[in-house]
Design an enzyme around this catalytic site. Structure first.
Site, mmCIF file in Angstrom:
data_model
loop_
_atom_site.group_PDB
_atom_site.id
_atom_site.type_symbol
_atom_site.label_atom_id
_atom_site.label_comp_id
_atom_site.label_asym_id
_atom_site.label_seq_id
_atom_site.Cartn_x
_atom_site.Cartn_y
_atom_site.Cartn_z
ATOM 1 N N SER A 89 34.425 30.873 37.556
ATOM 2 C CA SER A 89 33.651 31.901 36.861
ATOM 3 C C SER A 89 34.405 33.206 36.667
ATOM 4 C CB SER A 89 32.353 32.179 37.621
ATOM 5 O OG SER A 89 32.626 32.786 38.881
ATOM 6 N N LYS A 159 31.988 38.751 41.459
ATOM 7 C CA LYS A 159 31.846 39.068 40.039
ATOM 8 C C LYS A 159 32.429 40.453 39.789
ATOM 9 C CE LYS A 159 29.237 35.372 39.351
ATOM 10 N NZ LYS A 159 29.759 34.191 38.611
#
Length: 305
Positions: A89, A159
């Site tokens: 990701s 993230k």
């Protein structure tokens, strides 16, 4: 003719056969009999005294290991911890299997995440409910406990922070991500060939204070804030869930690199919300002393002239 001179007080010589000499000899003999050691030429200690031998290394080894483990535990708890990247990701910034070092010290001093930083945070609830972590063995548990190996039991995510408390963030199909009306130039860090948000447009969203909006760099392969707007917080993450900021890729060696904040997050005007509030705050700070001065002048007794 004088052949010598004495400085200081005159003292009788200690000649052999003299009473003083006999007394000295007796004292020496008594000392030897009592176990005393006579000094040779003014040197301290005895030539027959045994020096204390150092402890063997194998006896010191357990102590050294114990100290090393305590230091590792303290570093893991308060300073830096290693985390493994389990997914794609964050490509191409981070690859699956990379080991990153996370700064855990800064949050202890009250610092909150900034736009553009890569952060590790605990699952806010519901983000990783379908993810099954492999069961670690005893050695893996011990190494993760002291910080020498990432924990496989904790549900953590990594993230990039896009917006922070007070920001307005949005992204329309075929458009860029905008923060406070400023478009982000994300080509330097998102996965090659990805769009900014075409798979899941969003916003505009006002990020509450004490929370942040996060997105993965591999936009079309990241279940980030966009996909959790139905959960508590509307897709935002509480800053209290933040473990720390990822500062460097430590492993593998050929991937070593720091993780700086992209320049687009420092562009002029992105702090528009804060800048708009600044004049009002400055004006209020200047008005308070003026009002107090006028009030004091009105209530003070007037003097006759």
């Amino acid at each position: 003719m004088a052949v010598g001179a004495r400085s200081g007080h005159e003292e009788p010589e200690d000649r052999p056969g003299s009473p003083a000499h006999a007394e000295s000899a007796g004292e020496a003999a008594d000392g030897a009999a009592a176990g005393g050691v006579e000094s040779d030429g003014g040197a301290s200690g005895s030539s027959t005294a045994r020096k204390k031998s150092p402890r063997p290394f194998w006896k010191e080894l357990p102590l050294l290991i114990g100290v090393a483990l305590i230091l590792a535990l303290l570093i893991k708890t308060f300073l830096v911890q290693a985390f493994s990247i389990p997914s794609d990701s964050m490509q191409n910034t981070l690859q699956r299997g990379d080991r990153v070092l996370v700064d855990k010290l800064t949050p202890w001093f009250g610092a909150e995440p900034e736009r553009g930083e890569v952060v590790v945070f605990h699952d806010p609830g519901g983000w990783l409910e379908d993810t099954q972590a492999p069961e670690p063995n005893a050695v893996q548990k011990f190494l993760s406990f002291i910080g020498l190996m990432p924990s496989s039991e904790e549900k953590d995510l990594i993230k990039r922070v896009i917006a922070i408390g007070g920001d307005t963030v949005e992204c329309k199909k075929n458009g860029p991500v905008e923060v406070n009306g400023k478009a982000l130039d994300d080509k330097s860090f998102i996965f090659e060939g990805n769009s900014a948000c075409d798979d899941e447009p969003f916003g505009p969203i006002k990020v509450p204070k004490g929370r942040m909006w996060v997105m993965g760099d591999h936009r079309q392969n990241s279940l980030d804030s966009r996909y959790h707007q139905n959960l508590s917080g509307g897709g935002t993450v509480s800053t209290e869930k933040v473990v720390g900021r990822a500062i460097v890729i430590a492993w593998p060696v050929n991937r070593w690199a720091t993780l700086p904040v992209p320049k687009t997050f420092d562009q002029p005007g992105i702090n528009a919300a804060a800048a708009a509030a600044a004049p009002g705050a400055i004006g209020l700070a200047g008005a308070v002393p003026l009002v107090l001065w006028r009030r004091r002048r009105r209530t003070s007794p007037r003097r006759a002239t």
